[in-house]
Motif scaffolding. Sequence first.
Motif, short mmCIF file in Angstrom:
data_model
loop_
_atom_site.label_atom_id
_atom_site.label_comp_id
_atom_site.label_asym_id
_atom_site.label_seq_id
_atom_site.Cartn_x
_atom_site.Cartn_y
_atom_site.Cartn_z
N TYR A 288 0.59 -1.04 0.39
CA TYR A 288 0.21 0.03 0.35
C TYR A 288 1.36 1.26 0.13
O TYR A 288 1.89 1.21 0.73
CB TYR A 288 -1.13 -0.10 1.09
CG TYR A 288 -1.82 0.93 1.07
CD1 TYR A 288 -2.64 1.44 0.14
CD2 TYR A 288 -1.73 2.35 2.20
CE1 TYR A 288 -4.07 2.68 -0.08
CE2 TYR A 288 -2.25 3.37 2.11
CZ TYR A 288 -2.78 3.41 0.97
OH TYR A 288 -3.98 4.80 1.01
N ALA B 247 -0.26 4.76 -0.07
CA ALA B 247 -1.09 5.61 -0.78
C ALA B 247 -1.20 6.51 -1.43
O ALA B 247 -2.32 6.62 -2.45
CB ALA B 247 -1.02 6.76 0.77
N LYS C 179 -4.96 5.61 -2.61
CA LYS C 179 -6.15 5.90 -1.39
C LYS C 179 -7.22 6.53 -1.97
O LYS C 179 -8.07 6.66 -0.93
CB LYS C 179 -5.14 7.16 -0.69
CG LYS C 179 -4.82 8.33 -1.70
CD LYS C 179 -4.26 9.51 -0.44
CE LYS C 179 -3.91 10.80 -1.08
NZ LYS C 179 -3.09 12.00 -0.86
N ASN D 77 -7.88 7.70 5.69
CA ASN D 77 -8.74 9.09 5.73
C ASN D 77 -9.79 8.64 6.67
O ASN D 77 -11.06 10.00 6.56
CB ASN D 77 -8.71 9.32 4.44
CG ASN D 77 -7.52 9.52 3.88
OD1 ASN D 77 -6.62 10.17 4.60
ND2 ASN D 77 -7.56 9.00 2.29
#
Length: 449
Positions: free
Chosen positions: A34, A36, A46, A104
């Motif tokens: 991952y 982002a 993301k 987020n």
Amino acid sequence: MSDYYVGKKEYFPKIGKIKYEGPKSANPLAFKYYNAEKKVGKKMMKDHLRFAVAYWHSFCADGSDPFGAATQLRPWTANARKPMEAATNKIEAAFEFFSKLGVNFYCFHDRDMAPEGATPAESEKNLFTMVRKAKRLQRATKVKLLWGTANLFTHPRYMNGAATNPDFGVVALAATQVKAAIDATIELGGLGYTFWGGREGYMSLLNTDLQKEKDHLARFLIMARDYARKQGFKGVFYIEPKPMEPTKHQYDYDTETVIGFLRHYGLAKDFRLNIEANHAELAGHDFVHELETAAAAGFLGSVDANRGDAMNGWDTDQFPISYYETALAMYAILKAGGFTAGGLNFDSKIRRNSVDPADLFIAHIGGMDAFAVGLEVAHRIISDGKIPALVKKRYASFKKDDGAKFDRGQMTLTQLAAIGTKAGYGKTGLTSGKQEYLENILNQYLLGL
Ligand code: XUL
Ligand code: CO
């Protein structure tokens, strides 16, 4: 200035911002896949994945189960003298965690964030004291609310259901919670509001008026929708299907059942589905089946990301780790155009014996990495185009001539049968489905080939 947020007290002092270190990293507290800001197709990872942390599993659960006491004695609750002090500590720990992990979004139930008071008015006051704090923390960390919800299943008063309770008094008390939770969601700029039918189902039909209960559930949802819209809520309402547990049979059994219910009661415009992997499995479906079913009907909204255990029949809510499953899930999501208001909420819990504070991070890192891989594979399926092309080819006979007429509904059964009679048997229908070929291609994509 540090690149993460810490409140008055640091709850994870040994852990800093989780960074992307790549697939070869041996650091358990780093992302391997991952990344982002990495672009996959037109969007950054993301923005495709929109990860959310579930407040309840990660900040309220303590490892207790029907057979044993708490194992995860968290400093945010263990050291607090009063429930509201614990709630305040908890929210600070939670936002420190969101910020260090780099997600987020988050999701919460009313009772995760604030304890019930002695009266409905006091409960609401507690909730709004915490909502004010959440609002400040959202501003400080830029973390947003993916969706809010009300817990209408833990308190003993809900043992016979909430909106479907045979006692009107309970239905009214459920309304106090839903009304306040909608207000809280609006105040926090929540993008969605979820209804998981906790105990909306039955244990025995000998004591249940099934039709009345379903009507009441719809009535309650209509009232909640009308209230929220009047208060200016512009977000999406979600129903989260689940076939069983805690009740023997839940009314929101699976995606197809919920879509039928929403259409029948005139709720299709405002409601979408929040699909949970483990719930799909309990309904006897694959996760991807539920996603494709929702997407096909235009009802795909959000996802509760987790996994079950194929060897047993309960909701184990484990963190997702199967690349195969996340690849198929992300393929369904990308094909449907990706998330708009929804996202991937980790409705997942660490195991009871995962007692180190770092385990909470490691579990989320694994889940985020699994979906990052799934996203890359799904993108590969689409951009390489072999699999979609084969699906298209399978239905090519409906593209022109009589096939297209049938497809458009411009043919009677007599006309259709006449075509069949004229063509005769021959080799019609003996076309390979190419399943193994497609599965092999998918395996190549999974290895990045
Ligand atoms: C229960 C479940 C809930 C909902 C929110 O199985 O999934 O946590 O997601 O109430
Ligand atoms: Co869920």
